[in-house]
Design a protein around this motif. Structure first.
Motif, PDB file in Angstrom:
ATOM      1  N   ALA A   1       0.972  -1.276  -0.163  1.00 28.54           N
ATOM      2  CA  ALA A   1      -0.016  -0.040   0.041  1.00 28.54           C
ATOM      3  C   ALA A   1       0.941   1.257  -0.023  1.00 28.54           C
ATOM      4  CB  ALA A   1      -0.997  -0.011   1.007  1.00 28.54           C
ATOM      5  N   TYR A   2       0.502   2.153  -0.957  1.00 30.85           N
ATOM      6  CA  TYR A   2       1.308   3.634  -1.028  1.00 30.85           C
ATOM      7  C   TYR A   2       0.449   4.511  -1.046  1.00 30.85           C
ATOM      8  CZ  TYR A   2       5.192   0.573  -2.747  1.00 30.85           C
ATOM      9  OH  TYR A   2       6.106  -0.496  -2.733  1.00 30.85           O
TER      10      TYR A   2
ATOM     11  N   THR B   1       1.913 -10.474 -12.181  1.00 29.90           N
ATOM     12  CA  THR B   1       2.322 -11.062 -10.450  1.00 29.90           C
ATOM     13  C   THR B   1       1.402 -10.046  -9.615  1.00 29.90           C
ATOM     14  OG1 THR B   1       4.702 -11.202 -10.915  1.00 29.90           O
ATOM     15  CG2 THR B   1       4.076 -10.873  -8.776  1.00 29.90           C
ATOM     16  N   TYR B   2       0.902  -8.743  -9.540  1.00 33.44           N
ATOM     17  CA  TYR B   2       0.130  -8.032  -9.108  1.00 33.44           C
ATOM     18  C   TYR B   2      -1.116  -7.518  -9.870  1.00 33.44           C
ATOM     19  CZ  TYR B   2       4.354  -7.601  -5.962  1.00 33.44           C
ATOM     20  OH  TYR B   2       5.342  -7.824  -5.219  1.00 33.44           O
ATOM     21  N   LYS B   3      -2.177  -7.486  -8.943  1.00 35.35           N
ATOM     22  CA  LYS B   3      -3.383  -6.346  -9.407  1.00 35.35           C
ATOM     23  C   LYS B   3      -3.009  -5.402  -8.654  1.00 35.35           C
ATOM     24  CE  LYS B   3      -7.307  -8.270  -9.443  1.00 35.35           C
ATOM     25  NZ  LYS B   3      -8.675  -8.974  -9.180  1.00 35.35           N
ATOM     26  N   VAL B   4      -2.978  -4.155  -9.537  1.00 36.09           N
ATOM     27  CA  VAL B   4      -2.562  -2.861  -8.837  1.00 36.09           C
ATOM     28  C   VAL B   4      -3.970  -1.965  -8.966  1.00 36.09           C
ATOM     29  CG1 VAL B   4      -1.338  -0.864  -9.102  1.00 36.09           C
ATOM     30  CG2 VAL B   4      -0.435  -3.117  -9.571  1.00 36.09           C
ATOM     31  N   TYR B   5      -4.292  -1.484  -7.631  1.00 35.15           N
ATOM     32  CA  TYR B   5      -5.565  -0.616  -7.494  1.00 35.15           C
ATOM     33  C   TYR B   5      -5.010   0.788  -7.552  1.00 35.15           C
ATOM     34  CZ  TYR B   5      -8.152  -4.563  -7.734  1.00 35.15           C
ATOM     35  OH  TYR B   5      -8.868  -6.066  -7.856  1.00 35.15           O
ATOM     36  N   ILE B   6      -5.265   1.945  -8.453  1.00 33.18           N
ATOM     37  CA  ILE B   6      -4.991   3.218  -8.134  1.00 33.18           C
ATOM     38  C   ILE B   6      -6.263   4.103  -7.607  1.00 33.18           C
ATOM     39  CG2 ILE B   6      -3.919   5.393  -9.305  1.00 33.18           C
ATOM     40  CD1 ILE B   6      -2.472   3.706 -11.087  1.00 33.18           C
TER      41      ILE B   6
ATOM     42  N   ALA C   1      -1.835 -11.645  -1.237  1.00 34.10           N
ATOM     43  CA  ALA C   1      -0.199 -11.162  -1.755  1.00 34.10           C
ATOM     44  C   ALA C   1      -0.339 -10.557  -3.098  1.00 34.10           C
ATOM     45  CB  ALA C   1       0.615 -12.499  -1.736  1.00 34.10           C
ATOM     46  N   HIS C   2      -1.201 -10.829  -3.892  1.00 39.25           N
ATOM     47  CA  HIS C   2      -1.094 -10.333  -5.260  1.00 39.25           C
ATOM     48  C   HIS C   2      -1.731  -8.899  -5.381  1.00 39.25           C
ATOM     49  CE1 HIS C   2      -5.077 -12.330  -5.064  1.00 39.25           C
ATOM     50  NE2 HIS C   2      -5.600 -11.209  -5.813  1.00 39.25           N
ATOM     51  N   ALA C   3      -2.290  -8.315  -4.466  1.00 39.79           N
ATOM     52  CA  ALA C   3      -2.956  -6.942  -4.352  1.00 39.79           C
ATOM     53  C   ALA C   3      -2.059  -5.898  -4.121  1.00 39.79           C
ATOM     54  CB  ALA C   3      -4.126  -7.136  -3.531  1.00 39.79           C
ATOM     55  N   LEU C   4      -1.958  -4.833  -4.652  1.00 40.13           N
ATOM     56  CA  LEU C   4      -1.139  -3.750  -4.366  1.00 40.13           C
ATOM     57  C   LEU C   4      -2.182  -2.475  -4.581  1.00 40.13           C
ATOM     58  CD1 LEU C   4       2.627  -3.133  -5.255  1.00 40.13           C
ATOM     59  CD2 LEU C   4       0.937  -1.159  -5.587  1.00 40.13           C
TER      60      LEU C   4
END
Length: 359
Positions: A58-59, A116-121, A145-148
């Motif tokens: 998380a950013y 590798t990741y599902k990225v949610y902005i 683990a695959h969620a960012l």
């Protein structure tokens, strides 16, 4: 949910055999970390995380408008190798309810298509409701683990502390006027225009520390240009900024101690529906340049490069006036006026009072 749009690095593109215009901001949106200017405090740690494969889950990207928060989020996602189908952009301003967040968190647990990741902005994250934040906290704390998640906000203070503590927080800095001036001059050249230094500086001033706003102002200048050579006067006309002649006439009157002439210029400027706050800023800039040329000769070449030949000639002439009334006191009086002008019921009044105080 909105998927990532693909932006082409040109200001026009072909669609069904027709040329379509693309805004400068979209055309020159950064496509990689190397394209980013003035955000080293963001780029360095993110590239190190990518290199060491120590990526967080998380950013939180914070900063005023037009600094490239969502652009950096997209670049980071691409550098992680995220496929377009696994990249989601959500406008939190219009998807801010508990139900919206519950729908998001349910989808989070499905595996990525091809990444590798599902990225949610989540853009404008501070607009989420209190209930939505509460619904989001558990997923944000213990995601699969695959969620960012990358949250972007212009109002960090409105993001709950419980959320901030679960994110890596990166604060974007406003670019200096010099950085913006150089950027718009460079882009103007790429688009086939020659932009005078003083014109580029005015565009940078009007942008108020925003990359996006600088390009929006520049695009307005392009739209009203008669040819490919853009002068300061053309930038003033396109943007509605006060004419430099009015600034110079006012400062010249102050230099000679002609109170009546100075008040007359203020009246003429005000009658043109000029933004007096912006006008006063330009006056301060002009006086400052004169005093620097007079008292700091080693800065003259730098000032000349920033102002352009024509404006610098005027500045140098006033700096050499033997009995000039311009001094550090002049700057101080007008700085005081600048602090009052935005609250004055009559915007021109603080300027007039400053002239009378000097007299």
């Amino acid at each position: 949910m909105n998927r990532l749009s693909i932006f082409l690095p040109v200001s026009s593109s072909w669609y069904n055999g027709r040329m379509t215009h693309q805004s400068l901001y979209r055309a020159y949106r950064p496509h990689g970390f190397n394209d980013l200017v003035g955000q080293d405090q963001i780029v360095k740690p993110l590239t190190e995380q990518l290199a060491t494969k120590k990526v967080g889950h998380a950013y939180l990207f914070a900063g005023s408008r037009g600094l490239g928060k969502t652009s950096v989020a997209r670049i980071f996602a691409r550098e992680l190798g995220t496929d377009d189908r696994d990249l989601y952009e959500i406008d939190a301003a219009s998807n801010n309810s508990v139900d919206d967040i519950r729908a998001l968190t349910e989808q989070v647990y499905t595996l990525p298509f091809n990444s590798t990741y599902k990225v949610y902005i989540l853009d404008e994250a501070h607009m989420l409701s209190k209930g939505a934040w509460n619904a989001f906290l558990k997923t944000l704390e213990e995601p699969p683990a695959h969620a960012l998640f990358i949250l972007a906000t212009t109002e960090l203070e409105k993001v709950p502390e419980t959320v901030r503590s679960r994110c890596q927080v990166f604060e974007f800095k406003k670019p200096t006027r010099e950085v913006l001036s150089t950027m718009v001059a460079t882009i103007a050249k790429k688009e086939g225009y020659t932009l005078e230094p003083a014109g580029a500086d005015l565009v940078a001033m009007l942008a108020d520390g925003s990359y996006r706003d600088a390009l929006s102002v520049l695009e307005k200048v392009f739209a009203s240009a008669n040819d490919k050579k853009l002068t300061l006067a053309e930038v003033e006309l396109a943007t509605g900024a006060p004419k430099h002649a009015l600034v110079h006439a006012f400062v010249s009157a102050l230099s000679l101690g002609k109170t009546d002439d100075a008040l007359g210029v203020i009246h003429a400027t005000s009658s043109q529906d000029v933004d007096m706050n912006l006008y006063l800023t330009l006056v301060l800039e002009h006086i400052r340049a004169i005093l620097l040329v007079r008292h700091a000769p080693e800065l003259r070449k730098e000032i000349q490069a920033d102002l352009g030949e024509d404006v610098y000639t005027e500045v140098e002439a006033l700096a050499r006036v033997a009995d000039s009334k311009l001094s550090h006191k002049t700057l101080k009086v007008f700085l005081d006026a600048a602090s009052r002008i935005r609250f004055s019921p009559v915007p021109v009044l603080p300027l007039e009072l400053a002239v009378l105080e000097l007299a």
